[in-house]
Design a protein around this motif. Sequence first.
Motif, mmCIF file in Angstrom:
data_model
loop_
_atom_site.group_PDB
_atom_site.id
_atom_site.type_symbol
_atom_site.label_atom_id
_atom_site.label_comp_id
_atom_site.label_asym_id
_atom_site.label_seq_id
_atom_site.Cartn_x
_atom_site.Cartn_y
_atom_site.Cartn_z
ATOM 1 N N ALA A 104 0.764 3.501 -11.430
ATOM 2 C CA ALA A 104 -0.104 2.766 -10.520
ATOM 3 C C ALA A 104 -1.567 3.160 -10.699
ATOM 4 O O ALA A 104 -1.894 4.266 -11.152
ATOM 5 C CB ALA A 104 0.327 3.014 -9.077
ATOM 6 N N TYR A 108 -6.448 1.600 -4.124
ATOM 7 C CA TYR A 108 -5.432 0.897 -3.328
ATOM 8 C C TYR A 108 -5.601 -0.619 -3.427
ATOM 9 O O TYR A 108 -4.633 -1.364 -3.261
ATOM 10 C CB TYR A 108 -5.485 1.367 -1.867
ATOM 11 C CG TYR A 108 -6.594 0.761 -1.038
ATOM 12 C CD1 TYR A 108 -6.376 -0.365 -0.250
ATOM 13 C CD2 TYR A 108 -7.866 1.323 -1.032
ATOM 14 C CE1 TYR A 108 -7.385 -0.903 0.524
ATOM 15 C CE2 TYR A 108 -8.879 0.791 -0.274
ATOM 16 C CZ TYR A 108 -8.639 -0.318 0.505
ATOM 17 O OH TYR A 108 -9.642 -0.867 1.271
ATOM 18 N N ARG A 111 -3.771 -1.537 -6.515
ATOM 19 C CA ARG A 111 -2.315 -1.337 -6.358
ATOM 20 C C ARG A 111 -1.637 -2.504 -5.654
ATOM 21 O O ARG A 111 -0.413 -2.653 -5.730
ATOM 22 C CB ARG A 111 -2.037 -0.042 -5.589
ATOM 23 C CG ARG A 111 -2.212 1.211 -6.427
ATOM 24 C CD ARG A 111 -1.549 2.402 -5.763
ATOM 25 N NE ARG A 111 -2.160 2.739 -4.483
ATOM 26 C CZ ARG A 111 -3.137 3.616 -4.325
ATOM 27 N NH1 ARG A 111 -3.622 4.264 -5.377
ATOM 28 N NH2 ARG A 111 -3.633 3.890 -3.123
ATOM 29 N N ARG A 112 -2.374 -3.339 -4.987
ATOM 30 C CA ARG A 112 -1.760 -4.488 -4.305
ATOM 31 C C ARG A 112 -1.071 -5.423 -5.301
ATOM 32 O O ARG A 112 -0.064 -6.048 -4.966
ATOM 33 C CB ARG A 112 -2.815 -5.230 -3.500
ATOM 34 C CG ARG A 112 -3.301 -4.447 -2.279
ATOM 35 C CD ARG A 112 -4.428 -5.140 -1.550
ATOM 36 N NE ARG A 112 -4.849 -4.364 -0.376
ATOM 37 C CZ ARG A 112 -5.876 -4.686 0.404
ATOM 38 N NH1 ARG A 112 -6.609 -5.779 0.107
ATOM 39 N NH2 ARG A 112 -6.185 -3.942 1.443
ATOM 40 N N TRP A 115 2.353 -3.945 -5.815
ATOM 41 C CA TRP A 115 3.294 -4.205 -4.704
ATOM 42 C C TRP A 115 3.801 -5.642 -4.777
ATOM 43 O O TRP A 115 4.998 -5.899 -4.521
ATOM 44 C CB TRP A 115 2.625 -3.943 -3.362
ATOM 45 C CG TRP A 115 1.923 -2.628 -3.202
ATOM 46 C CD1 TRP A 115 0.809 -2.386 -2.459
ATOM 47 C CD2 TRP A 115 2.285 -1.343 -3.771
ATOM 48 N NE1 TRP A 115 0.444 -1.062 -2.521
ATOM 49 C CE2 TRP A 115 1.343 -0.395 -3.322
ATOM 50 C CE3 TRP A 115 3.300 -0.919 -4.619
ATOM 51 C CZ2 TRP A 115 1.385 0.940 -3.692
ATOM 52 C CZ3 TRP A 115 3.347 0.418 -4.988
ATOM 53 C CH2 TRP A 115 2.415 1.326 -4.533
ATOM 54 N N PHE A 134 3.211 6.735 -8.737
ATOM 55 C CA PHE A 134 2.724 5.700 -7.826
ATOM 56 C C PHE A 134 1.287 5.954 -7.372
ATOM 57 O O PHE A 134 0.694 5.095 -6.717
ATOM 58 C CB PHE A 134 3.633 5.617 -6.599
ATOM 59 C CG PHE A 134 5.010 5.090 -6.907
ATOM 60 C CD1 PHE A 134 5.315 3.752 -6.709
ATOM 61 C CD2 PHE A 134 5.995 5.924 -7.405
ATOM 62 C CE1 PHE A 134 6.583 3.260 -7.000
ATOM 63 C CE2 PHE A 134 7.261 5.443 -7.692
ATOM 64 C CZ PHE A 134 7.551 4.113 -7.487
ATOM 65 N N VAL A 136 0.057 7.443 -4.974
ATOM 66 C CA VAL A 136 -0.132 7.326 -3.537
ATOM 67 C C VAL A 136 1.006 8.071 -2.869
ATOM 68 O O VAL A 136 2.105 8.185 -3.426
ATOM 69 C CB VAL A 136 -0.175 5.845 -3.089
ATOM 70 C CG1 VAL A 136 1.156 5.163 -3.354
ATOM 71 C CG2 VAL A 136 -0.556 5.724 -1.616
ATOM 72 N N ARG A 138 3.296 8.690 0.872
ATOM 73 C CA ARG A 138 3.773 7.893 2.002
ATOM 74 C C ARG A 138 3.245 8.406 3.330
ATOM 75 O O ARG A 138 3.181 7.666 4.304
ATOM 76 C CB ARG A 138 5.302 7.878 2.020
ATOM 77 C CG ARG A 138 5.924 7.320 0.753
ATOM 78 C CD ARG A 138 7.413 7.164 0.892
ATOM 79 N NE ARG A 138 7.755 6.191 1.916
ATOM 80 C CZ ARG A 138 8.997 5.873 2.269
ATOM 81 N NH1 ARG A 138 10.019 6.472 1.658
ATOM 82 N NH2 ARG A 138 9.233 4.991 3.205
ATOM 83 N N GLU A 156 0.496 0.246 3.244
ATOM 84 C CA GLU A 156 0.846 -0.810 2.288
ATOM 85 C C GLU A 156 1.980 -0.373 1.368
ATOM 86 O O GLU A 156 2.866 -1.171 1.038
ATOM 87 C CB GLU A 156 -0.392 -1.194 1.477
ATOM 88 C CG GLU A 156 -1.448 -1.921 2.285
ATOM 89 C CD GLU A 156 -2.665 -2.293 1.458
ATOM 90 O OE1 GLU A 156 -2.740 -1.849 0.273
ATOM 91 O OE2 GLU A 156 -3.551 -3.004 1.965
ATOM 92 N N PHE A 157 1.983 0.889 0.967
ATOM 93 C CA PHE A 157 3.063 1.407 0.123
ATOM 94 C C PHE A 157 4.391 1.395 0.879
ATOM 95 O O PHE A 157 5.424 0.938 0.367
ATOM 96 C CB PHE A 157 2.703 2.821 -0.333
ATOM 97 C CG PHE A 157 3.717 3.434 -1.259
ATOM 98 C CD1 PHE A 157 4.427 2.661 -2.167
ATOM 99 C CD2 PHE A 157 3.953 4.801 -1.233
ATOM 100 C CE1 PHE A 157 5.359 3.235 -3.035
ATOM 101 C CE2 PHE A 157 4.878 5.381 -2.086
ATOM 102 C CZ PHE A 157 5.582 4.596 -2.980
ATOM 103 N N ASN A 158 4.401 1.872 2.116
ATOM 104 C CA ASN A 158 5.630 1.880 2.910
ATOM 105 C C ASN A 158 6.118 0.471 3.196
ATOM 106 O O ASN A 158 7.330 0.211 3.199
ATOM 107 C CB ASN A 158 5.398 2.627 4.222
ATOM 108 C CG ASN A 158 5.222 4.121 4.019
ATOM 109 O OD1 ASN A 158 5.905 4.720 3.196
ATOM 110 N ND2 ASN A 158 4.301 4.720 4.757
ATOM 111 N N CYS A 160 5.760 -2.117 1.248
ATOM 112 C CA CYS A 160 6.375 -2.605 0.011
ATOM 113 C C CYS A 160 7.789 -2.055 -0.146
ATOM 114 O O CYS A 160 8.716 -2.787 -0.526
ATOM 115 C CB CYS A 160 5.508 -2.207 -1.180
ATOM 116 S SG CYS A 160 6.248 -2.586 -2.789
#
Length: 486
Positions: A104, A108, A111-112, A115, A134, A136, A138, A156-158, A160
């Motif tokens: 990744a 951020y 990174r979208r 996701w 990743f 990033v 959590r 946003e990671f969580n 996804c």
Amino acid sequence: MIENMLVWNVRGFGTSKRRTRSSVRKFKVLVFAILEHFQSVDKLQRWACTLDMPCVFSNADMDGKIWLCWKQGIDMEAVGHNNQCISVLFTDQSGSILTSIVYAKCSYLERRALWDHLCGVSAVGIPWVVIGDFNVIRSNEERVGGNSRLRMAMDEFNCCIHSCGLIEWRLEGKQLSWCNGRQGLARSWAKLDRILVNNFGGAVGRLLNRRTSDHSPIVLQLSSINNRYGSSPFRFQNMWTLHLGFLTLVENTWKSSRIQGNGLEILVGKHKKLKLVLRSWNKEVFGHVDNHILKLEGKVELLEEYLQQNFSYEVDADLTMARNDLELWAHREEIRLAQQAKKGWLEEGDQNSKFFHAVIIQRRNQACVKQMRLPDGSTLDSPEMVHEGATVYFEQFMTNDVEVEEPMLEDIIQPVLSLQDIEGLTSLPMEQEAYGGTKSYDVEVDQWRNRFTAPGEEPYKTLPGDVFVLADAKPEDVSDLQRIGR
């Protein structure tokens, strides 16, 4: 299914070749993914051949830094890729597995796109593993030292992960995969590399030691062995209570069961009888809930197609009934999955089922005893061997006379009762002790008029709970008596 996989952000492959070669041989790796290699395509292809992995694929055409190689005999089908991820379907003689290798971006915002790619790839029907760097965390609990991370990026990671129906596979040993390599208080660690899965059997993931890179290599060892062994235990399904005939069935079965014995034996016997009836009833009425849902979905689709061509009130009514049935069965399935996963806090929606399936499989794998080590150093490597070993152990334990030394507790617990007191407590009481040295009387109470009722209408009779007092003096009239507790 691919058994062993190695993924590593090498931060320059030139200094990590020896470590890579030894790790591939040690763990018998079949699929190897290199991240941030800083090497030309020609050099990587030659190096892959030296590892006996001539099959290669990369995202270099999209300015990516992921290089994937695997051994011959494994079929690969590209599902999709971008500059942060490669998603492929690996297939061999034992099965298929969808694999997404992630490297990744640090931003951020960039990174979208990753996701979105993962949400587009997500599938429930086949095993899926998402593994890599990743970039990033959590939550802030996944770091030591350094500054707090951006909350929006973690959310946003969580989001996804939940949308894809993934769960994080806990790594054996250490959990923080990255270190900035600085000294003193400036040093920080974080969990940037991880494994996410949705649906497959037993697996073991671990982080290797960091040496030539600031990231630890990840080794994922998969197993295609079915760990279920023996008969499945009986479990009460909460969805049964939604059926109109459930309580009637339970009541009729309970009343019709004729069990001989004491109270506890009768209770156990009725429960066993009810369990057999509920098992049979569940198969007849519910069967496979997902099959009912598929049939109802097909029925709704056919009725809608018919209405689109020729409207009919009868067909419209059938469509309404079919939709209601579909909603009912979908709700039952949601209850069943939530009960198995022991999760009831998620919001309603399709992604619920993905999450429940993943949690159920993880709980089932963790609850299975796959291996047991005996005191003599030998190992039982299969559920059958564990079962046989446990049976032999308890047979010997229950049949052999084993002398157990009783602990001496005189110095810890002081005696309260003497031997004479104990004998007195265990002996039958004498008649005088039973009545406490007093006399017993046979009391007969005559009828008399109740002053709270109309005169002459109802004679007063004794009632349960009335208290009578025996006294030496005789009452002169009714007013001398009082009703106590009434």
